[in-house]
Design a protein around this motif. Structure first.
Motif, short mmCIF file in Angstrom:
data_model
loop_
_atom_site.label_atom_id
_atom_site.label_comp_id
_atom_site.label_asym_id
_atom_site.label_seq_id
_atom_site.Cartn_x
_atom_site.Cartn_y
_atom_site.Cartn_z
N GLY A 190 38.17 -115.99 -2.62
CA GLY A 190 37.39 -117.22 -2.58
C GLY A 190 38.33 -118.41 -2.46
O GLY A 190 39.53 -118.25 -2.28
N ASP A 191 37.77 -119.61 -2.57
CA ASP A 191 38.61 -120.79 -2.40
C ASP A 191 39.52 -121.03 -3.59
O ASP A 191 40.53 -121.74 -3.49
N ARG A 192 39.19 -120.47 -4.75
CA ARG A 192 40.01 -120.64 -5.94
C ARG A 192 39.65 -119.57 -6.96
O ARG A 192 38.58 -118.96 -6.91
N ILE A 193 40.58 -119.34 -7.88
CA ILE A 193 40.26 -118.44 -9.00
C ILE A 193 39.34 -119.17 -9.95
O ILE A 193 39.58 -120.32 -10.31
N SER A 194 38.27 -118.50 -10.36
CA SER A 194 37.33 -119.12 -11.29
C SER A 194 36.74 -118.06 -12.20
O SER A 194 36.71 -116.87 -11.87
N SER A 195 36.25 -118.50 -13.35
CA SER A 195 35.58 -117.59 -14.27
C SER A 195 34.34 -116.99 -13.63
O SER A 195 33.98 -115.85 -13.90
N SER A 196 33.69 -117.76 -12.75
CA SER A 196 32.47 -117.27 -12.08
C SER A 196 32.78 -116.08 -11.16
O SER A 196 32.03 -115.10 -11.13
N ILE A 197 33.89 -116.17 -10.41
CA ILE A 197 34.27 -115.06 -9.53
C ILE A 197 34.62 -113.83 -10.35
O ILE A 197 34.28 -112.69 -9.99
N ARG A 248 33.38 -113.05 -13.36
CA ARG A 248 32.12 -112.50 -13.86
C ARG A 248 31.41 -111.69 -12.76
O ARG A 248 30.89 -110.61 -13.01
N GLU A 249 31.39 -112.25 -11.57
CA GLU A 249 30.76 -111.56 -10.45
C GLU A 249 31.45 -110.23 -10.17
O GLU A 249 30.78 -109.21 -9.93
N SER A 250 32.77 -110.22 -10.20
CA SER A 250 33.52 -108.98 -9.97
C SER A 250 33.21 -107.94 -11.03
O SER A 250 33.03 -106.75 -10.73
N LEU A 251 33.16 -108.36 -12.28
CA LEU A 251 32.86 -107.42 -13.37
C LEU A 251 31.43 -106.89 -13.26
O LEU A 251 31.18 -105.71 -13.52
N THR A 252 30.51 -107.73 -12.88
CA THR A 252 29.11 -107.31 -12.74
C THR A 252 28.96 -106.27 -11.65
O THR A 252 28.16 -105.34 -11.76
N GLU A 253 29.74 -106.39 -10.59
CA GLU A 253 29.64 -105.47 -9.46
C GLU A 253 30.50 -104.22 -9.63
O GLU A 253 30.49 -103.34 -8.77
N GLY A 254 31.25 -104.16 -10.74
CA GLY A 254 32.11 -103.00 -10.97
C GLY A 254 33.44 -103.08 -10.27
O GLY A 254 34.18 -102.08 -10.22
N HIS A 255 33.81 -104.26 -9.75
CA HIS A 255 35.10 -104.43 -9.09
C HIS A 255 36.15 -104.81 -10.14
O HIS A 255 36.64 -105.94 -10.18
N LEU A 256 36.47 -103.85 -10.99
CA LEU A 256 37.35 -104.13 -12.13
C LEU A 256 38.76 -104.50 -11.69
O LEU A 256 39.37 -105.42 -12.25
N ASN A 257 39.29 -103.81 -10.70
CA ASN A 257 40.65 -104.12 -10.24
C ASN A 257 40.75 -105.56 -9.75
O ASN A 257 41.74 -106.24 -9.99
N ARG A 258 39.70 -106.02 -9.06
CA ARG A 258 39.69 -107.40 -8.59
C ARG A 258 39.69 -108.36 -9.77
O ARG A 258 40.47 -109.32 -9.80
N ALA A 259 38.82 -108.10 -10.75
CA ALA A 259 38.74 -108.97 -11.92
C ALA A 259 40.07 -109.02 -12.67
O ALA A 259 40.55 -110.09 -13.06
N ASN A 260 40.70 -107.85 -12.85
CA ASN A 260 41.97 -107.80 -13.56
C ASN A 260 43.08 -108.52 -12.79
O ASN A 260 43.96 -109.14 -13.39
N GLN A 261 43.02 -108.45 -11.47
CA GLN A 261 44.02 -109.15 -10.67
C GLN A 261 43.88 -110.65 -10.86
O GLN A 261 44.88 -111.37 -10.97
N LEU A 262 42.65 -111.15 -10.90
CA LEU A 262 42.43 -112.58 -11.08
C LEU A 262 42.78 -113.04 -12.50
O LEU A 262 43.27 -114.15 -12.70
N LEU A 263 42.52 -112.17 -13.47
CA LEU A 263 42.86 -112.50 -14.85
C LEU A 263 44.37 -112.47 -15.09
O LEU A 263 44.89 -113.19 -15.93
N GLY A 264 45.05 -111.59 -14.37
CA GLY A 264 46.46 -111.39 -14.63
C GLY A 264 46.71 -110.42 -15.76
O GLY A 264 47.82 -110.29 -16.27
#
Length: 339
Positions: free
Chosen positions: A176-183, A185-201
């Motif tokens: 997306g255009d920036r890292i955000s808590s909303s993105i 949450r969306e990743s976690l809801t969809e089961g894209h855990l690796n994506r969420a963890n990458q954004l969290l660090g």
């Protein structure tokens, strides 16, 4: 880390990072770094850092390295509805402490605070309350009544009081255009855990106390720890996860390595469950867990929740989940941590 919500006990002067910081993702980390001790080695989010004194500002920073956030979340104040959080306060405190933050100030977000103009916010909060010498904010930070104040307004007003303002630029995000808590949450809801963890660090975590459950797992041969989470904790997609569990050392008084585990989040449709539960089975542990506070790091999403025709089929699937989780976690041992 010193924690306060009272101007009578805040440690001053301060070097301030301002924001909500829900999730404390990689973008948030960039905002906080400018107010940390520059001589401190960068702290990996999965390791304990810090070591500041509660009575002496960190060397090289003209003020206590302070994160200032709002309690409750402003959205809760304006909507009257509880907001599901990636990092409820106990988790946020632990993450900030490990990151090296010296002080956390929780500004009570109420009618009076919400009504301050940008100039009043700087004068009453940053100058009088916090005695700030420098402030770090994200590029999209807004403040004051109706969020009318911009980062440039902050810089202009603060400069009149000799406060240096650092505006942290947009952190690159491949989703997306920036890292955000909303993105996240969306990743976690969809089961894209690796994506969420990458954004969290870091791995997304659940922090809770082990309480008595229905003990169904024990009857199936897979005893589980039923985790009671804060009601405001944001839950990821229902399903089965490969996890690492820490917190076992508190009861046993010795160093215990993170334990491999498999976790189920959901309503257990096979046994007609009604309310969502969070249950963790440790693959190599047989000690008592009741009453312990555990931190569960979600390392891999294995499969979504499903209903089985019989308990025997459920038991066979749990065995496959355990084998899958062990293989997955052992393979990840040799992978570098997220930066």
């Amino acid at each position: 880390m010193w924690i306060t919500s009272s101007k009578d006990t805040v440690l001053t002067p301060t070097a301030v990072a301002l924001g909500n910081f829900d999730g404390f993702h990689r973008g948030h980390q960039q905002v906080v770094r400018p107010i940390l001790n520059p001589n401190q080695v960068a702290v990996d989010s999965q390791k304990v850092g810090g070591g500041y004194s509660e009575t002496t500002p960190p060397f090289g920073i003209s003020g206590y390295g302070t994160v200032v956030t709002f309690n409750p979340h402003p959205q809760e104040f304006f909507t009257g509805q509880t907001k599901k959080l990636l990092t409820p306060l106990p988790e946020k405190i632990e993450i900030l402490r490990r990151f090296g933050v010296q002080q956390l100030v929780l500004l009570p977000f109420d009618k009076d605070l919400a009504s301050l103009t940008p100039t009043q916010f700087v004068e009453q909060i940053l100058v009088e309350y916090l005695q700030a010498t420098r402030v770090s904010v994200g590029f999209d930070f807004r403040f004051g009544r109706h969020r009318m104040g911009s980062t440039e307004d902050l810089k202009a007003i603060a400069s009149q009081y000799g406060i240096d303002v650092e505006i942290v630029s947009r952190f690159p995000c491949p989703y997306g255009d920036r890292i955000s808590s909303s993105i996240i949450r969306e990743s976690l809801t969809e089961g894209h855990l690796n994506r969420a963890n990458q954004l969290l660090g870091r791995a997304y975590t659940l922090l809770g106390e082990v309480v008595q459950g229905q003990q169904l797992g024990r009857t199936l041969g897979f005893p589980t720890a039923n985790l009671q989470l804060p009601p405001e904790k944001f839950l990821p997609r229902y399903g089965v996860y490969a996890v690492l569990v820490t917190g076992l050392a508190a009861r046993y008084g010795k160093t215990i390595a993170p334990q491999l585990g498999v976790m189920n989040i959901g309503c257990r449709p096979t046994v007609a469950g009604d309310n969502p539960t969070v249950e963790v089975h440790l693959l190599d542990w047989d000690g008592d867990l009741y009453g312990q506070s555990l931190t569960v790091s979600l390392e891999g999403f294995l499969r979504p929740e499903q209903k089985f025709a019989s308990l025997e089929q459920l038991k066979a699937q749990i065995q496959r989940d355990c084998t899958h989780a062990r293989t997955y976690l052992q393979a990840r041992k040799n992978l570098p941590l997220l930066d």
